[in-house]
Design a protein around this motif. Structure first.
Motif, PDB file in Angstrom:
ATOM      1  N   ILE A   1       0.902  -1.224  -0.020  1.00 12.71           N
ATOM      2  CA  ILE A   1      -0.112   0.198  -0.286  1.00 12.71           C
ATOM      3  C   ILE A   1       0.822   1.251   0.037  1.00 12.71           C
ATOM      4  N   TYR A   2       1.880   1.334   0.721  1.00 14.56           N
ATOM      5  CA  TYR A   2       2.878   2.525   0.974  1.00 14.56           C
ATOM      6  C   TYR A   2       4.028   2.271   0.498  1.00 14.56           C
ATOM      7  N   LYS A   3       4.860   3.080  -0.277  1.00 18.68           N
ATOM      8  CA  LYS A   3       6.189   3.021  -0.754  1.00 18.68           C
ATOM      9  C   LYS A   3       7.042   3.173   0.595  1.00 18.68           C
ATOM     10  N   ARG A   4       8.191   2.370   0.424  1.00 16.51           N
ATOM     11  CA  ARG A   4       9.207   2.390   1.456  1.00 16.51           C
ATOM     12  C   ARG A   4       9.968   3.914   1.555  1.00 16.51           C
ATOM     13  N   ARG A   5       9.940   4.449   0.724  1.00 14.39           N
ATOM     14  CA  ARG A   5      10.586   5.850   0.636  1.00 14.39           C
ATOM     15  C   ARG A   5       9.539   6.770   1.476  1.00 14.39           C
ATOM     16  N   TYR A   6       8.198   6.613   1.053  1.00 11.67           N
ATOM     17  CA  TYR A   6       7.305   7.523   2.010  1.00 11.67           C
ATOM     18  C   TYR A   6       7.163   7.225   3.201  1.00 11.67           C
ATOM     19  N   LEU A   7       7.031   5.824   3.674  1.00 10.54           N
ATOM     20  CA  LEU A   7       7.010   5.536   4.952  1.00 10.54           C
ATOM     21  C   LEU A   7       8.546   5.978   5.882  1.00 10.54           C
ATOM     22  N   SER A   8       9.674   6.030   5.099  1.00  6.26           N
ATOM     23  CA  SER A   8      11.013   6.391   5.628  1.00  6.26           C
ATOM     24  C   SER A   8      10.523   7.878   6.098  1.00  6.26           C
TER      25      SER A   8
ATOM     26  N   TYR B   1      12.021   5.897  10.108  1.00  9.60           N
ATOM     27  CA  TYR B   1      12.822   4.812   9.977  1.00  9.60           C
ATOM     28  C   TYR B   1      13.511   4.720   8.555  1.00  9.60           C
ATOM     29  N   SER B   2      14.799   4.025   8.588  1.00 10.04           N
ATOM     30  CA  SER B   2      15.480   4.025   7.357  1.00 10.04           C
ATOM     31  C   SER B   2      14.904   3.128   6.353  1.00 10.04           C
ATOM     32  N   THR B   3      15.054   3.588   5.113  1.00 13.31           N
ATOM     33  CA  THR B   3      14.803   2.559   4.135  1.00 13.31           C
ATOM     34  C   THR B   3      15.224   0.965   4.268  1.00 13.31           C
ATOM     35  N   GLY B   4      16.491   0.970   4.653  1.00 15.82           N
ATOM     36  CA  GLY B   4      17.256  -0.528   4.831  1.00 15.82           C
ATOM     37  C   GLY B   4      16.212  -1.120   6.143  1.00 15.82           C
ATOM     38  N   TYR B   5      16.083  -0.580   7.112  1.00 15.38           N
ATOM     39  CA  TYR B   5      15.241  -1.177   8.097  1.00 15.38           C
ATOM     40  C   TYR B   5      13.607  -1.421   7.590  1.00 15.38           C
ATOM     41  N   LEU B   6      13.180  -0.657   6.970  1.00 15.52           N
ATOM     42  CA  LEU B   6      11.753  -0.842   6.286  1.00 15.52           C
ATOM     43  C   LEU B   6      11.883  -1.950   5.393  1.00 15.52           C
TER      44      LEU B   6
END
Length: 69
Positions: free
Chosen positions: A9-16, A21-26
């Motif tokens: 649903i949500y892109k990692r970059r947006y969630l970051s 949170y870092s994109t690596g962690y996500l």
């Protein structure tokens, strides 16, 4: 490798950007390389202003192993 529905649903970059949170962690969370934690679930729900049931229902038992009884 299957992803957690949240990351479909949500892109990692947006969630970051939103959660801090870092994109690596996500990425690790998305693919199951890192288990979901209570603090992660609470922060994401708070930052996205969405209820836990909407974002994490399929993995609720992972975050609350004591509630599986």
């Amino acid at each position: 490798m299957q992803q957690h529905p949240l990351f479909i649903i949500y892109k990692r970059r947006y969630l970051s950007r939103v959660t801090g949170y870092s994109t690596g962690y996500l990425c690790r969370m998305a693919t199951g390389g890192q288990p979901l934690t209570r603090s992660f679930i609470e922060r994401v729900c708070f930052k996205l202003n969405r209820p836990e049931e909407e974002l994490f229902l399929p993995n609720a038992v992972e975050a609350h192993p004591d509630k599986s009884n």
